[in-house]
Each structure stands twice: as C-alpha cells, then as structure tokens.
Motif scaffolding. Sequence first.
Motif, short mmCIF file in Angstrom:
data_model
loop_
_atom_site.label_atom_id
_atom_site.label_comp_id
_atom_site.label_asym_id
_atom_site.label_seq_id
_atom_site.Cartn_x
_atom_site.Cartn_y
_atom_site.Cartn_z
N TYR A 1 5.15 -6.55 2.66
CA TYR A 1 5.79 -7.22 3.79
C TYR A 1 5.25 -6.72 5.12
O TYR A 1 5.80 -7.03 6.17
CB TYR A 1 7.31 -7.01 3.73
CG TYR A 1 7.72 -5.56 3.61
CD1 TYR A 1 7.63 -4.71 4.69
CD2 TYR A 1 8.16 -5.05 2.39
CE1 TYR A 1 7.98 -3.38 4.58
CE2 TYR A 1 8.51 -3.72 2.27
CZ TYR A 1 8.42 -2.89 3.36
OH TYR A 1 8.74 -1.57 3.25
N CYS A 2 4.20 -5.93 5.11
CA CYS A 2 3.76 -5.29 6.35
C CYS A 2 2.99 -6.27 7.24
O CYS A 2 2.07 -6.93 6.78
CB CYS A 2 2.86 -4.12 6.03
SG CYS A 2 2.33 -3.26 7.50
N LEU B 1 0.91 -5.59 9.39
CA LEU B 1 -0.47 -5.17 9.66
C LEU B 1 -1.48 -6.07 8.94
O LEU B 1 -2.59 -6.28 9.41
CB LEU B 1 -0.70 -3.73 9.21
CG LEU B 1 0.08 -2.64 9.92
CD1 LEU B 1 -0.35 -1.27 9.41
CD2 LEU B 1 -0.10 -2.71 11.42
N CYS C 1 -3.00 1.46 7.66
CA CYS C 1 -2.06 2.39 7.03
C CYS C 1 -2.57 2.76 5.64
O CYS C 1 -3.18 1.94 4.95
CB CYS C 1 -0.70 1.72 6.92
SG CYS C 1 0.57 2.80 6.27
N LYS D 1 7.39 6.71 5.48
CA LYS D 1 7.84 6.56 4.10
C LYS D 1 7.29 7.73 3.29
O LYS D 1 7.40 7.77 2.08
CB LYS D 1 7.30 5.27 3.49
CG LYS D 1 7.92 4.00 4.06
CD LYS D 1 7.49 2.78 3.26
CE LYS D 1 8.18 1.54 3.75
NZ LYS D 1 7.37 0.75 4.68
N TYR E 1 -0.62 3.31 3.21
CA TYR E 1 0.23 2.58 2.27
C TYR E 1 -0.07 1.09 2.33
O TYR E 1 -0.79 0.62 3.21
CB TYR E 1 1.71 2.85 2.59
CG TYR E 1 2.09 4.31 2.52
CD1 TYR E 1 1.50 5.15 1.58
CD2 TYR E 1 3.03 4.85 3.39
CE1 TYR E 1 1.85 6.49 1.51
CE2 TYR E 1 3.39 6.19 3.33
CZ TYR E 1 2.78 7.02 2.39
OH TYR E 1 3.12 8.34 2.31
N ASP E 2 0.54 0.37 1.42
CA ASP E 2 0.18 -1.04 1.27
C ASP E 2 1.45 -1.84 0.93
O ASP E 2 1.66 -2.20 -0.22
CB ASP E 2 -0.87 -1.11 0.15
CG ASP E 2 -1.43 -2.50 -0.02
OD1 ASP E 2 -1.32 -3.30 0.92
OD2 ASP E 2 -1.97 -2.77 -1.11
N CYS E 3 2.27 -2.05 1.94
CA CYS E 3 3.52 -2.77 1.70
C CYS E 3 3.28 -4.27 1.82
O CYS E 3 2.67 -4.72 2.80
CB CYS E 3 4.58 -2.33 2.70
SG CYS E 3 4.85 -0.56 2.68
N ASP F 1 2.32 1.44 14.24
CA ASP F 1 1.52 0.47 13.48
C ASP F 1 0.90 1.12 12.26
O ASP F 1 -0.17 0.73 11.81
CB ASP F 1 0.40 -0.08 14.36
CG ASP F 1 0.89 -1.23 15.21
OD1 ASP F 1 1.98 -1.74 14.94
OD2 ASP F 1 0.18 -1.60 16.16
N THR F 2 1.54 2.13 11.76
CA THR F 2 0.94 2.90 10.68
C THR F 2 2.00 3.85 10.14
O THR F 2 3.16 3.76 10.52
CB THR F 2 -0.26 3.71 11.22
OG1 THR F 2 -0.88 4.39 10.14
CG2 THR F 2 0.17 4.75 12.26
N ASP F 3 1.61 4.75 9.25
CA ASP F 3 2.50 5.82 8.84
C ASP F 3 1.72 7.12 9.06
O ASP F 3 0.92 7.51 8.21
CB ASP F 3 2.90 5.65 7.37
CG ASP F 3 4.04 6.57 6.97
OD1 ASP F 3 3.98 7.75 7.33
OD2 ASP F 3 4.99 6.09 6.32
#
Lengths: 262, 339
Positions: free
Chosen positions: B106-107, B109, B100, B179, B102-104, B146-148
């Motif tokens: 809590y993810c 991935l 992804c 998001k 983004y870089d959350c 599994d991504t955005d």
Amino acid sequence: MIYLTCALDAEARPLIEHYRLKRDYTLPYTFYKGDGILLLVTGIGRSNAMLALSALMGYRIPTKDDLLINIGICGAPDTYRLGEALLIHQIMDTDRSYYPDILYPHPLRETGLMCVDTPVSSPCLSPVDMESGGIFQAASRFLKLHQMAFIKIVSDHFEPHKVTKEGAIHLVKSHIHTLESLIASLQKVSSDPSLFTPEEMEKIGEWKTHFTVSQGVKLEEALFYFRLKIPKRPLPFPTDPIPTSKRERSTLLETFIAHLTA
Amino acid sequence: MKPLSPTSPPKLYSHLYVEKRVLNHPQTRFIMEKFDRSAIVLIDHYKEVFNRPNQSFAAQSDSKKLILAHKDGKFLHEGSQYSDGFEHPQFFYASSIMGCLYDCDYCYLQGLYPSANTVLFVNLEDAFEQLLPYLDKDTLIATSYDTDTLAIESLTRQTLLWLEFAENQKNLHLEIRTKSANFKPLKKMKPNQRVILAWTLSPQKIIDRYEHATPSLAQRLRAIKEAVEAGWNVRVCIDPVIYTDAFETLYPDLIDILFHHIDPSTITHLTLGSFRMSTPHLRALKKLHRSDVAFYPYEVSDDMATYPETIESTILETLVAKARTYLNEERIRTWQRQS
Ligand code: SF4
C-alpha cells in the motif's frame, strides 16, 4: 523469446550451431531463427547496431517475458584475463551512460564498458566495444532494463590487430555454457506476472465492448481486485446474456462489480 | 570502478551506485567498507540510475540497489495534509533517503518513484544547516517520512546523527516513524523527551500479506518494549488500517495484543487511521498490478481516495472503542477525512 545479438558473423557462428538456428531472409540483416530464439548480426559500430536492433524490435515486438542478450568480444585492460566473460553493469557512451539492471545472482565478473567509435589500440581504463550504446538505446524502448544483458568476452588487451575470425569463434564457443546459465538466471527474475489467462483476457475484452470506456475501466479494476485478492478463483462472469437495454446493462454491471469487490 | 569479483554478491544492495562527488564522503566510505562484496558503479548523478525509464518496480523489489548521492536542494519539506503535525507551529519532513528497504503493497512510494532502489543522500550535515534558521520556534521534523530510516540505520547512522543534533536544539522535536525491530542503534543514546519513536503496527496476517520484508508483529512489539523501558517516548500507529473481511477480529485483536505486551501508560499516543492515498499516487499504484489494495473501489474526493464513508466510520468507531478500554480519549488520535 530470447533475442541474441552479435556484431560479427564469427561471434554468431557458434550460437547458430549450438541452437541449430536457420537463416531467415525477412530482414535486411544477417538474421537467424530457432526454437524460441532470434539471432541478429548487427554489423560493427553504434549506429549500425541501433538500426539493426530497431529493425529486430519492429519485426517482433518483445513481451515482458522476453530477453535480449548482446554477446561478443571486447578489448580490455590487462587486469582482465583473455577469454574472460564479463557482465556489463554500465555502458559509457559518448555523452551519457546506460545501466542494464542486474537483478539476479551470477558468477561473472561485472564491469563498466566504454562504447567507442573506432577500434582502440592504446590502453584504456575499462573494456571497450563499439555497439553496446546503440543496442541499449534501441532495446530500452521495448524492454525493461532487467530484460537485457550484455556479455563481453575479452579478446585482446587493446591489440585489435591480433584478433582473428577463428579466435572470435573460439571465444564465443567457449562461453556457450556461460550464456545458457545467464539466460536461466534472467528467466528467474520475477517480472510483472500476467494476471489473466488469454481466454480471460478475451472474455474481458468482449464484455467491455458492451459498456462505455469508463464503465470498462471500472469493470477491469474490479476484476483486478478480485484476482489479486484470491489469485486462484475463477472469474465469476454472469452466465445470462448481456441485456440490450442500456439501463439493464448498467445495473448488471454494477451488480457484477459489487460482487467482485465484496 | 571496482569490478565485481566472482564471489557471491550480497542479495541486498548487490550494487552500490556512487556519485563521483561523494566518493570520499565519510558515510560513503563507511558503506563501501560494509558492502565490500557489492559492485561499485561510479555515476555522475543519481538520476542517471534512479530515474531511468523502463525500470520494473516489481522486479527490482527483490534485488534492491543502493545509490549514494549528494543532495543539492532542499532537505526539508512542509508536512502534508495526510499526516499529523501534532500541533507544532512548524512541521517539516526531512527527505534524506528516497525509497525504502521494505516493500509494503500500500506504499505510495511505488507511485511516487520510478525505481524500487534506494537513494541515500549522504550530506545530512546540509539538512542541519538548512534547519537552523527555523529553530527559533517549536519545530517538528519527521525524519523517516518517505522511507523507513531505522530499517537501514546500521548502514546510514542518520537517526543517530539526527538525535545528536537534536540534543542541543531546544526547539527541535523529532518524530522517527518505523516498522523496524532495530532498536539496538538507539540503545546507546540518552532518551530525549523531544523525540518520539513511532512504531507502525499491523495484524500479523496483514504484515504477511501486504508488508513484505518487514519485521513481524512480535519483533516490533519487542522493539517497542525495549524503547519504552529505556525511557523513550513511544507512539504506536495502527495506520493505515487495511479493510479486509476479517477486519472485525484482526484489528481489535491487534490492540489487545499490543496492550498485553506494552503497558498502556507507557505510550504517548495511539494513532488510528484507515488507508488513504492521493489519486495520482493511487493511479500509479494501479499500473503496477501488484496488490488488491490498489483496486479497492475507493471513494474519491478532493483528489484523495478513501474507503467509503460507512466503512471508514466502522473502522474508526470499532478501533476507537477498543482503544478506549486501554487509553483515555486524549491519547487516541485518528486520521479522518476533512468533510
Ligand atoms: S515501511 Fe513505510 S515507506 Fe517503507 S515501504 Fe512500507 S509504507 Fe513505504
């Protein structure tokens, strides 16, 4: 610590002078040490390089803040300028390819590099050397892929007979600044930071000896939680001595963990 | 192989690793043209790069690379127990991107993949082929699972391709979760009533702390507003809720902010769910030592880590009560543990 490796004594010479390195006889290789720097001359060829690197990694196991840079000369197609420094993003070895991670900005031309068995005197599609595959293989067992870099300086357009010792010395010497700025960029790549100071690590280790393995894991996780939640807070270890009774010890631990994760 | 010229490479996707067999795929050419200052590295198989041992997810997160590849196997996977299939008889998620933008913190991935880089499978036409045999029944596809996908839509155009495909497939329902604040690529499409755009929202403080590189709350709200005004079905997800000291104000306030900006009658559902994660993914997340979210003392049952039941109930009761002041019960969905 910065680990520098070269295949030839001539490539190493300007580095030894620049960093004022001292010869060290601990390893059965031409090996130099200096302030925060180790330099190893691996000898020519993939297997020599792999063996030498393994010895170096065994001599001092790298930490996550260390870097390894392989610097040396290479043959290249004539689309590459003689004397040009290249940063390698792909090493094409006999049966597979390797990819150092380049996670930093830099001013160099990037390219793939073919790791070959013998000097190449006929035109090839990409720059060639004879050690990179062995170095990558040995080093990648000890270092993350972004902790390694391969700089190759074009010495010839597939005319290895024209390369002289003086020429190799001159080429590396003319790229000391390239090496230094690459080291500075590599050092800026944020690695996984150490969350605890050595003193804290010692204290955690000491506490863990009083508990079972699974209690120790729980304690450690609670400490990680506490530290990551508000990084600057000191760890609030209870000051009372750790009780001798097993039950009281477990109660103390539970209370402490509850406090850390509240 | 194109050597990188000594001009400055882009910070994002400074390197495109391209499988030789997709070099001439139109999507590959399009991306290579867009990223013409990136280094192009030709590879045989994406796993050579994506699955390398000894990558640092944390270090790579600040300098992500893009891998363009061909997917040989299945694009469609059955929906998991952790997600909501909205009662469609068939629910799949389509996996055409791994990783992804983004870089959350809590993810999952981070626990799933060895690399922070992104793999884009360019042969999306094969996903449509694989889906056709199922389309005699109502089928929901989550295209951004599994991504955005919308985050890199300008690069991939995959959401547009899905929407074009869905136009003529009367049993196909799409859920596009994001998001992103990037509604622009969808503006030119006619809204399809079988498509749900699902925006995930968090309080700005949670975004700042845990959702790195994602658009702000205000930007996401603007995108939602544009989407509902254009006539799209929009679902809002406040999921995962991260339990923090300020939960009691942060999250109820978020619901107020949401419905201050968006007319409650214009969204299809509000989904609420507290953080949960399978234990293998959580174990992998812990190894990265990146965020306190990984180290909370969760309760574990059936291989799933959740907040302790009392906290989970507090989260849901508080938020459902707040949501009820704007929406009727049927339009509030919650994720709850199976007891
Ligand atoms: S946006 Fe979704 S997929 Fe992307 S990092 Fe965040 S949680 Fe993971």
